[in-house]
Write a protein that holds these residues in place. Structure first.
Motif, PDB file in Angstrom:
ATOM      1  N   GLY A   1       0.777  -1.236   0.000  1.00 51.95           N
ATOM      2  CA  GLY A   1       0.000   0.000   0.000  1.00 51.95           C
ATOM      3  C   GLY A   1       0.807   1.285   0.000  1.00 51.95           C
ATOM      4  N   LEU A   2       2.115   1.208  -0.267  1.00 50.64           N
ATOM      5  CA  LEU A   2       2.913   2.435  -0.353  1.00 50.64           C
ATOM      6  C   LEU A   2       2.458   3.258  -1.560  1.00 50.64           C
ATOM      7  N   GLU A   3       2.348   4.550  -1.381  1.00 48.07           N
ATOM      8  CA  GLU A   3       1.897   5.397  -2.483  1.00 48.07           C
ATOM      9  C   GLU A   3       3.082   5.980  -3.247  1.00 48.07           C
ATOM     10  N   ASN A   4       2.801   6.281  -4.500  1.00 50.07           N
ATOM     11  CA  ASN A   4       3.775   6.974  -5.353  1.00 50.07           C
ATOM     12  C   ASN A   4       5.105   6.227  -5.478  1.00 50.07           C
ATOM     13  N   VAL A   5       5.013   4.899  -5.611  1.00 51.62           N
ATOM     14  CA  VAL A   5       6.225   4.098  -5.857  1.00 51.62           C
ATOM     15  C   VAL A   5       6.553   4.199  -7.345  1.00 51.62           C
ATOM     16  N   VAL A   6       7.683   4.822  -7.669  1.00 49.26           N
ATOM     17  CA  VAL A   6       8.037   5.022  -9.078  1.00 49.26           C
ATOM     18  C   VAL A   6       8.972   3.932  -9.578  1.00 49.26           C
ATOM     19  N   ARG A   7       9.540   3.169  -8.641  1.00 53.82           N
ATOM     20  CA  ARG A   7      10.491   2.149  -9.069  1.00 53.82           C
ATOM     21  C   ARG A   7      10.558   1.035  -8.040  1.00 53.82           C
ATOM     22  N   ARG A   8      10.575  -0.222  -8.510  1.00 54.00           N
ATOM     23  CA  ARG A   8      10.803  -1.383  -7.644  1.00 54.00           C
ATOM     24  C   ARG A   8      12.024  -2.126  -8.145  1.00 54.00           C
ATOM     25  N   ILE A   9      12.980  -2.396  -7.242  1.00 53.72           N
ATOM     26  CA  ILE A   9      14.190  -3.112  -7.625  1.00 53.72           C
ATOM     27  C   ILE A   9      14.189  -4.463  -6.930  1.00 53.72           C
ATOM     28  N   ASP A  10      14.208  -5.548  -7.719  1.00 49.68           N
ATOM     29  CA  ASP A  10      14.365  -6.883  -7.135  1.00 49.68           C
ATOM     30  C   ASP A  10      15.866  -7.131  -6.977  1.00 49.68           C
TER      31      ASP A  10
END
Ligand SMILES: [Zn+2]
Length: 459
Positions: A47-56
């Motif tokens: 539910g985090l808002e405004n996530v512009v990037r996810r890095i695995d």
């Protein structure tokens, strides 16, 4: 107001280097703007808002960015010279060449030094620059510009030398400034470039070079200037037996007593090397909170000796790591200093626990931040701190079979940097700089090294 942009990093081991040395075998980090918002074990919160990037970041270790506490950028274009000399002979061999540097040379050398460190996980750099030939241009401005353009957090230690050969010093007279010129230029550099804000990218320190190249009066007045301006102090100290003998002969006391007599011990001071320290010297550093930049590779290259890091740490002295100038440490990398610090401090019987892998990582991160007076903002991965961090790749041939990622980072081969962030901005991707052209810098440094060699050959 624009919503803060978030980057989520997941599935990596994390060594926070916080006060408890908290580590997670698999965890997450949330960066919000230029700060670390949260971190912990397992997956990032939903539910985090405004996530512009996810890095695995599977297969990686996340650590705080490395902090370098001692360097001389200009030496990048005088590497590989005087390779079998002790400090004093090496300096005497190189001073005539160094006295010919100018602004284009210093800018290219700064780019080379910064690029090499940044792609190896350094997020905070420093340059102790103390050679200012007359008419050589704006050398301080050149290095500040290079660091800013590359996006590396930076401390410029504005150095000085005013004790030439005619005053019993080591450098030739043509390579030194007058006391007044040095102090005036130092104050101008502070006023032009020093940023007092807690997320500053550029700080200035006041940094006369060493007891054997600086007058006692310049040492004293530099300390007064720095304290009047609220600026930190830096110099070289207790590096070699020759320096110790020099201090006894000229001042009638050892280096630490000399520093104390000139106002140079205090929690706003850090010194490079501190190799030749007796128990009472270490106690004086601990009592006053004076910091140390430990430079194991340079000390080995110049046969200076082994700093008593375990004793300094046990006494409570703040200790960080330094590459030192690349004329005495040609690799110019800080991550190798983690390993070398551990190894050299174990030389000798019964010293197998003199410095652990985790202590070595702490020296290169939180220790360095303390020494630079920035431990509240950088040096560990904690909520609220500035987002200066590195993702080291640990799942390739070099590291995949090493049980413990921190031991792998410190004891193993140099680990590839998949990503490095400074102030929330990614400056390295897959081991390459995103903010500069490495091949262009290599060409420029080669051209400037040739120019300098040609000028030096003219005499
Ligand atoms: Zn140095």
């Amino acid at each position: 107001m624009e919503a803060v942009r978030r980057t989520v990093i997941e599935n990596c081991a994390i060594a926070t280097v916080d006060a408890k040395d908290t580590e997670y075998a698999s965890g997450y980090l949330v960066l919000a703007g230029h700060r670390i918002e949260s971190l912990g074990a397992g997956r990032a919160p939903e539910g985090l808002e405004n996530v512009v990037r996810r890095i695995d970041a599977t297969g990686h270790l996340a650590t705080p960015g490395l902090v370098n506490t001692h360097h001389h950028f200009y030496q990048w274009i005088t590497r590989g010279l005087a390779t079998d000399h002790n400090l004093f002979d090496w300096l005497v061999a190189l001073y005539p060449t160094w006295a010919r540097i100018d602004e284009p040379m210093v800018h290219a050398a700064a780019q080379g030094s910064l690029a090499m460190m940044a792609r190896g996980g350094v997020t905070t750099a420093m340059d102790h620059h103390y050679v200012f030939p007359r008419g050589s241009g704006d050398l301080s401005g050149a290095v500040v510009r290079a660091a800013r353009d590359m996006g590396v957090r930076f401390t410029l230690a504005r150095g000085s030398m005013d004790r030439g050969e005619k005053d019993g010093g080591l450098p030739p007279d043509f390579a030194v400034e007058t006391l007044d010129d040095a102090l005036t230029a130092t104050e101008e550099t502070v006023r032009e470039h020093h940023d007092t804000s807690c997320d500053a990218m550029t700080r200035i320190a006041v940094a006369p070079c060493s007891p054997f190249s600086v007058s006692t009066e310049l040492m004293r007045q530099s300390a007064e200037l720095a304290r009047g301006l609220g600026i930190r102090l830096h110099t070289h100290g207790s590096e070699t037996v020759e320096e110790e003998a020099f201090c006894h002969e000229l001042f009638g006391m050892g280096p630490t007593d000399y520093f104390e007599s000139t106002g140079w011990l205090g929690e706003d001071v850090w010194m490079a090397h501190c190799v030749h320290m007796n128990d009472s010297d270490i106690a004086a550093f601990a009592r006053t909170g004076t910091g140390v930049a430990h430079c194991p590779s340079s000390n080995a290259r110049l046969a200076a000796g082994i700093a008593r890091v375990a004793d300094l740490l046990a006494a409570g002295v703040p200790v960080g790591l330094g590459v030192d100038g690349t004329a005495s440490n040609e690799s110019g990398e800080l991550h190798t200093e983690l390993r070398n610090a551990l190894l050299v401090n174990r030389l000798g019987p019964h010293r197998e626990a003199a410095l652990t892998a985790r202590q070595a990582l702490r020296l290169g991160t939180h220790g360095g931040a303390r020494v630079l007076g920035r431990a509240a903002e950088i040096g560990s991965l904690e909520p609220g701190k500035l987002a200066d961090l590195v993702l080291w790749r640990m799942d390739t041939l070099a590291h995949a079979s090493i049980a413990d990622p921190v031991a792998a980072l410190v004891l193993g081969a140099a680990a590839p940097v998949t990503a490095s962030f400074v102030n929330g901005r990614q400056i390295v991707e897959e081991g390459r700089l995103r903010t500069a052209d490495e091949d262009g810098i290599a060409r420029a440094t080669r051209a400037q090294a040739r120019r300098l060699a040609a000028l030096a050959a003219q005499g």
